[in-house]
Design a protein around this motif. Structure first.
Motif, PDB file in Angstrom:
ATOM      1  N   THR A  82       0.811  -1.212   0.000  1.00  0.00           N
ATOM      2  CA  THR A  82       0.000   0.000   0.000  1.00  0.00           C
ATOM      3  C   THR A  82       0.849   1.268   0.000  1.00  0.00           C
ATOM      4  N   MET A  83       2.087   1.184   0.421  1.00  0.00           N
ATOM      5  CA  MET A  83       2.949   2.368   0.408  1.00  0.00           C
ATOM      6  C   MET A  83       3.249   2.834  -1.016  1.00  0.00           C
ATOM      7  N   ASP A  84       2.991   2.001  -2.000  1.00  0.00           N
ATOM      8  CA  ASP A  84       3.160   2.420  -3.396  1.00  0.00           C
ATOM      9  C   ASP A  84       2.229   3.583  -3.744  1.00  0.00           C
ATOM     10  N   TYR A  85       1.151   3.754  -2.984  1.00  0.00           N
ATOM     11  CA  TYR A  85       0.180   4.805  -3.257  1.00  0.00           C
ATOM     12  C   TYR A  85       0.518   6.119  -2.565  1.00  0.00           C
ATOM     13  N   VAL A  86       1.449   6.086  -1.623  1.00  0.00           N
ATOM     14  CA  VAL A  86       1.817   7.299  -0.891  1.00  0.00           C
ATOM     15  C   VAL A  86       2.774   8.130  -1.740  1.00  0.00           C
ATOM     16  N   GLY A  87       2.368   9.386  -2.004  1.00  0.00           N
ATOM     17  CA  GLY A  87       3.192  10.289  -2.792  1.00  0.00           C
ATOM     18  C   GLY A  87       4.128  11.124  -1.936  1.00  0.00           C
ATOM     19  N   GLY A  88       3.826  11.234  -0.645  1.00  0.00           N
ATOM     20  CA  GLY A  88       4.674  12.019   0.248  1.00  0.00           C
ATOM     21  C   GLY A  88       3.946  12.369   1.534  1.00  0.00           C
ATOM     22  N   TYR A  89       4.606  13.176   2.330  1.00  0.00           N
ATOM     23  CA  TYR A  89       4.073  13.615   3.623  1.00  0.00           C
ATOM     24  C   TYR A  89       4.226  15.122   3.730  1.00  0.00           C
ATOM     25  N   THR A  90       3.387  15.740   4.543  1.00  0.00           N
ATOM     26  CA  THR A  90       3.488  17.182   4.756  1.00  0.00           C
ATOM     27  C   THR A  90       2.991  17.534   6.152  1.00  0.00           C
ATOM     28  N   VAL A  91       3.352  18.701   6.614  1.00  0.00           N
ATOM     29  CA  VAL A  91       2.859  19.214   7.894  1.00  0.00           C
ATOM     30  C   VAL A  91       1.650  20.088   7.609  1.00  0.00           C
ATOM     31  N   ILE A  92       0.605  19.919   8.401  1.00  0.00           N
ATOM     32  CA  ILE A  92      -0.633  20.675   8.216  1.00  0.00           C
ATOM     33  C   ILE A  92      -0.947  21.436   9.497  1.00  0.00           C
ATOM     34  N   HIS A  93      -1.279  22.704   9.349  1.00  0.00           N
ATOM     35  CA  HIS A  93      -1.744  23.532  10.463  1.00  0.00           C
ATOM     36  C   HIS A  93      -3.269  23.517  10.376  1.00  0.00           C
ATOM     37  N   ASP A  94      -3.882  22.712  11.232  1.00  0.00           N
ATOM     38  CA  ASP A  94      -5.331  22.518  11.196  1.00  0.00           C
ATOM     39  C   ASP A  94      -5.997  23.522  12.125  1.00  0.00           C
ATOM     40  N   VAL A  95      -6.992  24.234  11.634  1.00  0.00           N
ATOM     41  CA  VAL A  95      -7.730  25.224  12.421  1.00  0.00           C
ATOM     42  C   VAL A  95      -9.190  24.799  12.447  1.00  0.00           C
ATOM     43  N   SER A  96      -9.778  24.775  13.637  1.00  0.00           N
ATOM     44  CA  SER A  96     -11.168  24.341  13.799  1.00  0.00           C
ATOM     45  C   SER A  96     -11.932  25.310  14.691  1.00  0.00           C
ATOM     46  N   ALA A  97     -13.212  25.471  14.408  1.00  0.00           N
ATOM     47  CA  ALA A  97     -14.122  26.232  15.269  1.00  0.00           C
ATOM     48  C   ALA A  97     -14.743  25.214  16.225  1.00  0.00           C
ATOM     49  N   ARG A  98     -14.130  25.066  17.401  1.00  0.00           N
ATOM     50  CA  ARG A  98     -14.564  24.009  18.333  1.00  0.00           C
ATOM     51  C   ARG A  98     -15.998  24.200  18.806  1.00  0.00           C
ATOM     52  N   ASP A  99     -16.462  25.436  18.967  1.00  0.00           N
ATOM     53  CA  ASP A  99     -17.845  25.622  19.402  1.00  0.00           C
ATOM     54  C   ASP A  99     -18.816  25.088  18.345  1.00  0.00           C
ATOM     55  N   TRP A 100     -18.531  25.319  17.069  1.00  0.00           N
ATOM     56  CA  TRP A 100     -19.391  24.784  16.014  1.00  0.00           C
ATOM     57  C   TRP A 100     -19.195  23.284  15.864  1.00  0.00           C
ATOM     58  N   GLN A 101     -17.997  22.826  16.051  1.00  0.00           N
ATOM     59  CA  GLN A 101     -17.696  21.408  15.851  1.00  0.00           C
ATOM     60  C   GLN A 101     -18.273  20.537  16.968  1.00  0.00           C
ATOM     61  N   LEU A 102     -18.184  20.991  18.209  1.00  0.00           N
ATOM     62  CA  LEU A 102     -18.526  20.125  19.343  1.00  0.00           C
ATOM     63  C   LEU A 102     -19.771  20.553  20.123  1.00  0.00           C
ATOM     64  N   GLU A 103     -20.243  21.783  19.934  1.00  0.00           N
ATOM     65  CA  GLU A 103     -21.355  22.262  20.756  1.00  0.00           C
ATOM     66  C   GLU A 103     -22.598  22.635  19.959  1.00  0.00           C
ATOM     67  N   LYS A 104     -22.422  23.025  18.722  1.00  0.00           N
ATOM     68  CA  LYS A 104     -23.533  23.470  17.888  1.00  0.00           C
ATOM     69  C   LYS A 104     -23.668  22.551  16.675  1.00  0.00           C
ATOM     70  N   ASN A 105     -24.654  22.783  15.871  1.00  0.00           N
ATOM     71  CA  ASN A 105     -24.760  22.145  14.559  1.00  0.00           C
ATOM     72  C   ASN A 105     -24.823  20.613  14.645  1.00  0.00           C
ATOM     73  N   GLY A 106     -25.295  20.076  15.773  1.00  0.00           N
ATOM     74  CA  GLY A 106     -25.440  18.627  15.891  1.00  0.00           C
ATOM     75  C   GLY A 106     -24.144  17.870  15.843  1.00  0.00           C
ATOM     76  N   ASN A 107     -23.045  18.513  16.275  1.00  0.00           N
ATOM     77  CA  ASN A 107     -21.713  17.927  16.262  1.00  0.00           C
ATOM     78  C   ASN A 107     -21.250  17.578  14.851  1.00  0.00           C
ATOM     79  N   GLN A 108     -21.722  18.343  13.886  1.00  0.00           N
ATOM     80  CA  GLN A 108     -21.308  18.153  12.505  1.00  0.00           C
ATOM     81  C   GLN A 108     -19.946  18.813  12.304  1.00  0.00           C
ATOM     82  N   TRP A 109     -18.993  18.074  11.795  1.00  0.00           N
ATOM     83  CA  TRP A 109     -17.632  18.588  11.633  1.00  0.00           C
ATOM     84  C   TRP A 109     -17.410  19.282  10.310  1.00  0.00           C
ATOM     85  N   LEU A 110     -18.309  19.107   9.381  1.00  0.00           N
ATOM     86  CA  LEU A 110     -18.177  19.744   8.074  1.00  0.00           C
ATOM     87  C   LEU A 110     -19.190  20.871   7.991  1.00  0.00           C
ATOM     88  N   LEU A 111     -18.728  22.075   7.806  1.00  0.00           N
ATOM     89  CA  LEU A 111     -19.622  23.234   7.713  1.00  0.00           C
ATOM     90  C   LEU A 111     -19.666  23.735   6.298  1.00  0.00           C
TER      91      LEU A 111
END
Length: 111
Positions: A82-111
């Motif tokens: 399966t590693m034949d499918y990996v093209g590389g790796y990168t660092v990602i700075h992930d930003v989330s609105a935790r109030d929308w993610q965990l408290e509002k919107n039915g815990n929907q993570w995609l807005l």
């Protein structure tokens, strides 16, 4: 920097380690929480990160990104490299609105 138009999908795995679940007061999931982000959410180094006025709990964390370099069959044979499918790796700075993610919107993570 990566052009957002060159990205087909951003597939994410959430709550994938115990410490993160604990700090968010989130139960440890039995199965991975899989969600996606839109390619338009990609920003380059030094780009500003917009903060929507409706969120009070903007949070950030570093993530390991795995770049899939070619189409992966839906089912792979046992023993297939399966590693034949990996093209590389990168660092990602992930930003989330935790109030929308965990408290509002039915815990929907995609807005």
């Amino acid at each position: 920097p990566l052009e957002p138009s060159s990205v087909g999908k951003l597939i994410c795995i959430g709550m994938n380690y115990v410490d993160h679940c604990t700090e968010q007061n989130f139960p440890i999931p039995k199965e991975p929480i899989i969600f996606n982000k839109f390619p338009s959410s990609i920003a380059g180094p030094g780009d500003p990160i917009p903060k929507d006025v409706t969120t009070e709990k903007l949070d950030f964390e570093v993530e390991l990104g795995v770049v899939i370099g070619k189409t992966v069959p839906r089912f792979t044979e046992q023993g297939e490299d399966t590693m034949d499918y990996v093209g590389g790796y990168t660092v990602i700075h992930d930003v989330s609105a935790r109030d929308w993610q965990l408290e509002k919107n039915g815990n929907q993570w995609l807005l």
